[in-house]
Design an enzyme around this catalytic site. Structure first.
Site, PDB file in Angstrom:
ATOM      1  N   ARG A  55       0.820  -1.217   0.000  1.00  0.00           N
ATOM      2  CA  ARG A  55       0.000   0.000   0.000  1.00  0.00           C
ATOM      3  C   ARG A  55       0.855   1.269   0.000  1.00  0.00           C
ATOM      4  NH1 ARG A  55      -2.907  -1.367   4.103  1.00  0.00           N
ATOM      5  NH2 ARG A  55      -4.684  -2.149   2.933  1.00  0.00           N
ATOM      6  N   TYR A  56       1.985   1.229   0.689  1.00  0.00           N
ATOM      7  CA  TYR A  56       2.880   2.383   0.790  1.00  0.00           C
ATOM      8  C   TYR A  56       4.176   2.075   0.047  1.00  0.00           C
ATOM      9  CZ  TYR A  56      -0.216   3.589   4.694  1.00  0.00           C
ATOM     10  OH  TYR A  56      -1.310   3.889   5.474  1.00  0.00           O
ATOM     11  N   ARG A  65       7.111   0.012   2.287  1.00  0.00           N
ATOM     12  CA  ARG A  65       6.805  -1.111   3.168  1.00  0.00           C
ATOM     13  C   ARG A  65       5.613  -1.898   2.623  1.00  0.00           C
ATOM     14  NH1 ARG A  65       5.622   3.802   4.835  1.00  0.00           N
ATOM     15  NH2 ARG A  65       3.683   4.322   5.930  1.00  0.00           N
ATOM     16  N   CYS A  71      -5.232 -17.354  13.950  1.00  0.00           N
ATOM     17  CA  CYS A  71      -5.029 -16.556  15.159  1.00  0.00           C
ATOM     18  C   CYS A  71      -5.287 -17.446  16.371  1.00  0.00           C
ATOM     19  CB  CYS A  71      -5.986 -15.376  15.222  1.00  0.00           C
ATOM     20  SG  CYS A  71      -5.684 -14.080  14.002  1.00  0.00           S
ATOM     21  N   CYS A  92     -11.037 -11.949  17.319  1.00  0.00           N
ATOM     22  CA  CYS A  92     -11.653 -10.742  17.880  1.00  0.00           C
ATOM     23  C   CYS A  92     -12.945 -10.440  17.122  1.00  0.00           C
ATOM     24  CB  CYS A  92     -10.690  -9.563  17.770  1.00  0.00           C
ATOM     25  SG  CYS A  92      -9.111  -9.838  18.598  1.00  0.00           S
ATOM     26  N   CYS A 145     -12.598  -7.667  14.332  1.00  0.00           N
ATOM     27  CA  CYS A 145     -11.444  -7.759  13.441  1.00  0.00           C
ATOM     28  C   CYS A 145     -11.779  -7.313  12.023  1.00  0.00           C
ATOM     29  CB  CYS A 145     -10.935  -9.199  13.422  1.00  0.00           C
ATOM     30  SG  CYS A 145      -9.526  -9.460  12.317  1.00  0.00           S
ATOM     31  N   ARG A 168     -10.204  -8.225   9.463  1.00  0.00           N
ATOM     32  CA  ARG A 168      -9.984  -9.354   8.552  1.00  0.00           C
ATOM     33  C   ARG A 168     -10.830 -10.559   8.955  1.00  0.00           C
ATOM     34  NH1 ARG A 168      -3.965  -7.951   8.855  1.00  0.00           N
ATOM     35  NH2 ARG A 168      -3.680  -6.563   7.069  1.00  0.00           N
ATOM     36  N   ASP A 210     -12.683  -0.173  12.509  1.00  0.00           N
ATOM     37  CA  ASP A 210     -12.901  -0.248  11.067  1.00  0.00           C
ATOM     38  C   ASP A 210     -14.326  -0.682  10.721  1.00  0.00           C
ATOM     39  OD1 ASP A 210     -10.174   0.324  10.104  1.00  0.00           O
ATOM     40  OD2 ASP A 210      -9.659  -1.527  11.158  1.00  0.00           O
ATOM     41  N   ASP A 242      -7.931   3.998   9.456  1.00  0.00           N
ATOM     42  CA  ASP A 242      -7.539   3.357   8.207  1.00  0.00           C
ATOM     43  C   ASP A 242      -8.677   3.598   7.229  1.00  0.00           C
ATOM     44  OD1 ASP A 242      -5.798   1.836   6.624  1.00  0.00           O
ATOM     45  OD2 ASP A 242      -5.389   0.492   8.296  1.00  0.00           O
ATOM     46  N   LYS A 297      -3.663   4.998   6.376  1.00  0.00           N
ATOM     47  CA  LYS A 297      -3.983   5.558   7.690  1.00  0.00           C
ATOM     48  C   LYS A 297      -3.845   7.074   7.687  1.00  0.00           C
ATOM     49  CE  LYS A 297      -2.435   1.526  10.328  1.00  0.00           C
ATOM     50  NZ  LYS A 297      -1.947   0.756   9.173  1.00  0.00           N
TER      51      LYS A 297
END
Length: 350
Positions: A93-94, A97, A106, A110, A113, A115, A273, A310, A317
């Site tokens: 995305r950037y 990085r 996981c 959560c 989440c 994702r 999100d 985000d 972000k």
């Protein structure tokens, strides 16, 4: 006298089903059918360490019938992972990085989440996809930092994690490896075996610990975090602002003070999100800004994270307490991303 967390007898296994939730006292048997419907959409897993009755913990992991409500603005891929994916398992995305999704597993799932549509659907990134992602990284010299996430990279075996870290380290232009994980808090007994893998490379290694409430910092978690710090691994934290969990300046102050005392620098406080079925967790941006403002002067600057959104759709972000974020009317915001593009964002209706 209240028991220390180390004095409390923990359950012996993770909760992964509605009957187990009911048996553990986390769900009303009368709501079992409704919760079965939730878990058909979104997986459930609660480690023994997180099987605590405290509201700040249980609300993060125990399914809720409100998750069956999907609002029009909610998205299956709220931060646009797939929009910027040049290879399976990779998000670029950037410029400097990229994110490497090394696993979809996981130790806990959560309820908020971003994702949640994909985590738990598979295990480690298949070998051919990992090869393709590493090949892209190797031929993209502007990349300096790779962020290992998923899922949770610290759920990998020490052998597999070491292999991935060393293969990334062999790429000359990669200078920083950053791992995002909940494991030090939710499965702290895993950390001792992973320490060699985190110290096996020449690149700088940073570990970002996801924790949202001070009650998550049990005695075992504190011991694991201290062990990481003692081994010289720079530690940061990220948290999500969650209605009914930590949308209170006092709770967040405790969390950030405790983290700083453990040699963890609070890094991000994420605005929740737009994942499907998560509207009951979202605060307004104004509520979040007011909480951050109330922390200033009462907490050291090193204990206050950046409050960020985000942007939906994969635009990156944005710090919410900056000139890039302008209120236009009640609940409406005009937000400029790092490329200079302008986006409209609307707070949830209450």
């Amino acid at each position: 006298m209240a028991l220390e967390s180390s004095d409390v007898t923990r359950p012996s296994k993770a909760v992964t089903s509605v009957p187990e939730l009911v048996e553990a006292g986390f769900a009303d048997p009368a709501e079992a059918d409704m919760l079965h419907a939730v878990t058909k959409e979104f997986r459930i897993r609660i480690t023994p360490e997180m099987q605590q009755p405290a509201t700040g913990i249980a609300a993060q992991f125990v399914p809720d019938k409100r998750e069956l409500l999907t609002r029009p603005e909610e998205l299956a891929d709220p931060i646009g992972d797939t929009v910027h994916s040049p290879a399976s398992g990779l998000t670029h995305r950037y410029p400097d990085r990229a994110i490497l999704h090394v696993t979809q597993t996981c130790d806990v799932y959560c309820r908020f989440c971003f994702r949640r549509e994909v985590v738990g659907a598979a295990g480690p990134l298949p070998a051919d996809q990992l090869d393709a992602a590493l090949d892209y990284i190797a031929r993209t010299p502007q990349l300096r930092e790779i962020i290992l996430t998923g899922g949770d990279p610290l759920t990998l075996s020490p052998r597999r994690l070491t292999e991935i870290m060393q293969r990334l380290d062999a790429i000359p232009h990669i200078e920083i490896l950053r791992l995002h994980s909940r494991v030090p808090v939710v499965t702290p007994d895993r950390i001792a075996g992973l320490l060699p893998a985190l110290r096996c490379v020449r690149a700088a290694v940073f570990l970002v610990i996801h924790t949202n409430h001070p009650d998550e910092l049990t005695a075992s978690a504190r011991e694991a975090i201290s062990r990481l710090a003692d081994h010289g691994i720079p530690l940061l934290s990220q948290s999500v602002l969650l209605r009914g969990v930590n949308d209170d300046a006092g709770i967040l102050a405790r969390l950030f003070r405790d983290l700083t005392a453990l040699r963890v620098t609070p890094y991000y406080l994420h605005h929740c999100d737009l994942a499907r079925g998560t509207s009951h967790f979202r605060t307004t941006i104004r509520e979040g800004l007011d909480i951050i403002a109330s922390l200033r002067g009462h907490l050291s600057g090193i204990a206050i994270p950046s409050y960020v959104l985000d942007l939906p759709g994969g635009f990156g972000k944005v710090p919410l307490d900056s000139n890039a974020v302008i209120p236009t009317s009640d609940g409406h915001w005009r937000i400029t991303d790092w490329r200079g593009q302008v986006h409209d964002y609307t707070d949830p209706k209450r």
